[in-house]
Write an enzyme that holds these catalytic residues in place. Structure first.
Site, short mmCIF file in Angstrom:
data_model
loop_
_atom_site.label_atom_id
_atom_site.label_comp_id
_atom_site.label_asym_id
_atom_site.label_seq_id
_atom_site.Cartn_x
_atom_site.Cartn_y
_atom_site.Cartn_z
N ASP A 161 118.12 1.11 43.20
CA ASP A 161 118.97 0.11 43.88
C ASP A 161 118.85 -1.17 43.41
O ASP A 161 119.70 -1.88 43.13
CB ASP A 161 118.73 0.34 45.60
CG ASP A 161 119.72 -0.69 46.19
OD1 ASP A 161 120.75 -0.51 46.68
OD2 ASP A 161 118.99 -1.62 46.78
N LYS A 191 127.40 -3.36 45.28
CA LYS A 191 126.69 -2.50 44.45
C LYS A 191 125.78 -1.63 44.91
O LYS A 191 125.07 -1.94 46.13
CB LYS A 191 125.92 -3.20 43.40
CG LYS A 191 125.04 -4.08 43.74
CD LYS A 191 123.49 -3.29 43.82
CE LYS A 191 122.56 -4.06 44.34
NZ LYS A 191 121.35 -3.48 44.64
N ILE A 193 122.45 -8.31 53.63
CA ILE A 193 123.30 -8.58 52.23
C ILE A 193 124.39 -9.24 52.72
O ILE A 193 125.11 -10.29 52.23
CB ILE A 193 123.25 -7.63 51.39
CG1 ILE A 193 123.93 -8.19 50.18
CG2 ILE A 193 124.39 -6.42 52.11
CD1 ILE A 193 122.91 -8.91 49.28
N SER A 235 131.42 -3.22 62.53
CA SER A 235 130.01 -2.29 62.58
C SER A 235 129.78 -1.72 63.69
O SER A 235 129.87 -2.24 65.04
CB SER A 235 128.85 -3.54 62.28
OG SER A 235 127.38 -2.98 62.42
#
Length: 308
Positions: free
Chosen positions: A169, A91, A14, A36
């Protein structure tokens, strides 16, 4: 005015498919760093293994976009807010309602902007659907969100764990649209959650809701869909039927059909910039509240084990 220096935390699909292009296309932001512990860096952009390292060592940032699984997002947001850094929450905004409420208190205390970003609300058909429904009598609503989890979430073990939401999700995208376009509040009456015997989160869910004028809302989420994928919302009104399809990108009204381009994440970052410049937050938890209610009072069924 100087651009807002933003770091993207979490470099999964994403982030790479949506966040990085949206930031690159918005002159209000400059990509200052990525974070990351596992994913490789973006050429020419400083990369750190942890948010703590970024906040301690630099480069300096004004905002972070948290694109990690929801189970770890709260602690990352706290670390950023302690430094007065603005926070964009992918989200769902968190694994629990209470942790999101606590983040709002922290953001208000330090004067930072906190944004619970519901990308589906920025799909092309959603704003005109909301406007058209504002003065209509709602008779009934049908939501069908059926997709193949092996196509859209391959190998994502976190999504099957507590706090990962399972089929909710993607399903929460539908709930984010419904809670936005319907003119009255909605609430859960009953739910059935179907869980694979080897997983902690549901692979399917059926919800029955009402709005405050007693219009019924039926929701069908399923991750076992093969063939055509379905992301549809049908609203029957006193003026005819409204249909949002393709996740909100296509709006069909009695007067005709409108097709829009994909502007969801561009819209999110425009909204985030406006919140930061205006010293405001936007932390709507209505979609997550419905999911929490489903887990709280939903009947649970067990189905066969699921393996990627």
């Amino acid at each position: 005015m100087d651009p807002i220096r933003i770091a993207v935390v979490g470099l999964g699909k994403i982030a790479r498919d949506q966040h990085l292009p949206a930031i690159a296309g918005n002159g209000t932001f400059s990509l200052a760093a990525t974070v990351s512990p596992h994913d490789h860096a973006i050429e020419g952009v400083p990369h750190l293994a942890s948010l703590d390292a970024l906040l301690a060592e630099g480069p300096a940032v004004d905002a972070v976009a948290l694109c990690t699984p929801p189970q770890v997002r709260h602690d990352l947001a706290v670390a950023a807010l302690k430094r007065g850094v603005h926070v964009f929450l992918e989200k769902p905004p968190g694994a629990t309602l209470s942790e999101v409420a606590a983040l709002q208190v922290r953001a208000d205390r330090v004067g930072a902007s906190l944004f619970a970003a519901w990308h589906a609300r920025f799909a092309a058909g959603v704003a005109p659907a909301r406007a058209w429904l504002a003065e209509r009598r709602i008779d009934r609503v049908q939501v069908t969100w059926r997709e193949d989890v092996r196509v859209w979430h391959p190998g994502q073990a976190w999504i099957w764990e507590p706090g990962g939401l399972g089929v909710f999700d993607p399903g929460i995208n539908a709930l984010s649209i419904v809670t936005h376009i319907l003119p009255r509040p909605i609430f859960l009456k009953a739910a059935t959650l179907t869980l694979p015997e080897n997983r902690a989160a549901p692979i399917a869910a059926e919800l029955h809701l009402l709005d405050t004028a007693d219009a019924p809302i039926t929701v069908d989420f399923d991750w076992r869909q093969t063939g055509p994928q379905l992301w549809d919302i049908i609203v029957e009104t006193d003026a005819g039927t409204l249909r949002l399809s393709q996740g909100g990108a296509v709006l069909a009204l009695p007067s005709g059909t409108e097709h829009g381009e994909d502007v969801e994440y561009a819209g999110l970052y425009s909204r985030f910039a406006n919140l930061i410049r205006g010293g405001c937050s936007d932390v709507d938890t209505d979609p997550l509240r419905i999911v929490a209610d489903a887990f709280l009072c939903g009947r649970r069924l067990t189905t066969q084990a699921f393996h990627d």
